[in-house]
Design a protein around this motif. Structure first.
Motif, PDB file in Angstrom:
ATOM      1  N   ASN A   1      43.915  55.340  42.110  1.00  0.00           N
ATOM      2  CA  ASN A   1      43.608  54.220  43.003  1.00  0.00           C
ATOM      3  C   ASN A   1      42.328  54.439  43.808  1.00  0.00           C
ATOM      4  O   ASN A   1      41.665  53.478  44.192  1.00  0.00           O
TER       5      ASN A   1
ATOM      6  N   ASN B   1      38.870  41.240  43.189  1.00  0.00           N
ATOM      7  CA  ASN B   1      40.038  40.713  42.472  1.00  0.00           C
ATOM      8  C   ASN B   1      39.811  39.254  42.109  1.00  0.00           C
ATOM      9  O   ASN B   1      39.414  38.440  42.938  1.00  0.00           O
TER      10      ASN B   1
ATOM     11  N   LEU C   1      51.025  51.380  48.837  1.00  0.00           N
ATOM     12  CA  LEU C   1      50.834  50.107  49.551  1.00  0.00           C
ATOM     13  C   LEU C   1      49.806  50.244  50.670  1.00  0.00           C
ATOM     14  O   LEU C   1      49.065  49.303  50.958  1.00  0.00           O
TER      15      LEU C   1
ATOM     16  N   ARG D   1      40.116  51.405  43.401  1.00  0.00           N
ATOM     17  CA  ARG D   1      40.359  50.629  44.634  1.00  0.00           C
ATOM     18  C   ARG D   1      41.558  49.695  44.472  1.00  0.00           C
ATOM     19  O   ARG D   1      41.584  48.608  45.027  1.00  0.00           O
ATOM     20  N   CYS D   2      42.524  50.120  43.661  1.00  0.00           N
ATOM     21  CA  CYS D   2      43.778  49.400  43.416  1.00  0.00           C
ATOM     22  C   CYS D   2      43.579  48.093  42.654  1.00  0.00           C
ATOM     23  O   CYS D   2      44.497  47.274  42.589  1.00  0.00           O
ATOM     24  N   GLU D   3      42.383  47.882  42.098  1.00  0.00           N
ATOM     25  CA  GLU D   3      42.136  46.662  41.326  1.00  0.00           C
ATOM     26  C   GLU D   3      42.918  46.726  40.012  1.00  0.00           C
ATOM     27  O   GLU D   3      42.977  47.756  39.346  1.00  0.00           O
TER      28      GLU D   3
ATOM     29  N   GLN E   1      47.255  52.162  50.474  1.00  0.00           N
ATOM     30  CA  GLN E   1      45.976  52.107  49.772  1.00  0.00           C
ATOM     31  C   GLN E   1      45.556  50.667  49.514  1.00  0.00           C
ATOM     32  O   GLN E   1      44.390  50.308  49.696  1.00  0.00           O
ATOM     33  N   PHE E   2      46.516  49.838  49.080  1.00  0.00           N
ATOM     34  CA  PHE E   2      46.234  48.418  48.887  1.00  0.00           C
ATOM     35  C   PHE E   2      45.678  47.817  50.169  1.00  0.00           C
ATOM     36  O   PHE E   2      44.657  47.105  50.159  1.00  0.00           O
ATOM     37  N   SER E   3      46.337  48.070  51.293  1.00  0.00           N
ATOM     38  CA  SER E   3      45.931  47.491  52.577  1.00  0.00           C
ATOM     39  C   SER E   3      44.534  47.967  52.967  1.00  0.00           C
ATOM     40  O   SER E   3      43.703  47.173  53.433  1.00  0.00           O
TER      41      SER E   3
ATOM     42  N   ARG F   1      41.823  46.504  50.597  1.00  0.00           N
ATOM     43  CA  ARG F   1      41.700  45.065  50.847  1.00  0.00           C
ATOM     44  C   ARG F   1      40.936  44.825  52.146  1.00  0.00           C
ATOM     45  O   ARG F   1      40.067  43.940  52.208  1.00  0.00           O
TER      46      ARG F   1
ATOM     47  N   PRO G   1      50.662  44.945  43.720  1.00  0.00           N
ATOM     48  CA  PRO G   1      51.398  45.553  44.839  1.00  0.00           C
ATOM     49  C   PRO G   1      52.890  45.240  44.806  1.00  0.00           C
ATOM     50  O   PRO G   1      53.701  46.010  45.310  1.00  0.00           O
TER      51      PRO G   1
END
Length: 274
Positions: free
Chosen positions: A192, A112, A250, A196-198, A252-254, A257, A202
């Motif tokens: 995602n 990111n 969320l 990878r949620c890029e 997935q974000f965690s 990351r 969020p």
């Protein structure tokens, strides 16, 4: 006394929910603008969400709800269209640039752009502070809006009689909207795993969770009578179940990351030794 307290609390929660939905789109719109890309979003996600907003707005119009509710429905629809415009515009812009420069550039970076690799902890702390501040903001705005509305005298209109066909139409639209809101999350969750949620904000899902939670609570606090809950069942189901799917996003974000930080920590010792 209890009834008036419940009505006031229900109204406050409702206004907080509205405040959440007003700002819910802005983080993703800004994220797309910053990255000059909308590839973090699943187009199916946005299209199905748009359909949910349209059916929700149509149901509000047929049900004769407050003009503010209808105006919000129009606002949500416009925000969906802005997201779609961004995706297609930045795709067109990327194709144009690739032809001009004779080379293609990745739509999304593997890391990111807004995250400093050397300061993952500092970045996390800033994120927590930002979200706590956003939470306080929508709560304060919601309470302020409730206070203003409660001090403005609006003449009550007698409830309009609805035909059974109109009642059924409103219910069908309500359930269609709920199904759309639920179904829209599935393609985004699948996407995602590849991105990878890029490129995904969020905060979009954070405010969605907060908005749905306060909206559901505003209904339940007002009344737990069977007939009232059945009338609002589609909106309750849509809100409550969407919260679960947004929590999946969320998570997935965690996870991604955490994995990115682990990769950076694994690379740093190798760079320092060389």
């Amino acid at each position: 006394m209890a009834a008036s307290f419940n009505d006031a609390l229900s109204s406050i929660l409702g206004w907080v929910s509205i405040a959440c939905w007003i700002v819910v789109y802005s983080p993703q719109i800004y994220e797309n603008y910053s990255l000059q890309s909308g590839e973090g979003l699943s187009l199916i996600f946005v299209y199905v969400w748009l359909l949910g907003d349209i059916t929700n707005m149509t149901g509000a119009i047929l049900a004769g709800l407050l003009p503010t509710v209808i105006i919000l429905g129009v606002y949500y629809t416009l925000c969906d269209l802005i997201l779609l415009f961004q995706v297609y515009y930045y795709r067109w812009k990327a194709r144009k640039n690739s032809v001009t420069e004779g080379e293609t550039t990745p739509l999304l970076n593997t890391v990111n752009n807004h995250q400093n690799k050397d300061e993952p902890l500092s970045s996390t702390q800033k994120t927590v502070i930002r979200y706590v501040g956003a939470l306080l903001f929508v709560v304060i705005i919601g309470v302020l809006a409730w206070w203003i509305s409660s001090n403005i005298e609006i003449p009550e209109k007698p409830p309009k009689h609805r035909s059974s066909s109109l009642t059924w139409a409103v219910q069908i639209l309500g359930w269609t909207s709920a199904i759309c809101y639920l179904g829209s999350r599935i393609p985004q969750i699948i996407k995602n795993f590849g991105t990878r949620c890029e490129g995904l904000a969020p905060a979009l899902f954070f405010f969605s969770i907060l908005g749905n939670a306060t909206y559901s609570l505003s209904i339940c606090v007002k009344s737990m009578e069977r007939e009232y809950l059945i009338t609002n069942a589609s909106w309750l189901a849509g809100s409550a179940l969407t919260i679960f799917l947004d929590l999946v996003v969320l998570s997935q974000f965690s996870y991604f990351r955490y994995m990115a930080i682990k990769r950076v920590q694994a690379v740093l010792p190798l760079e320092s030794s060389s």
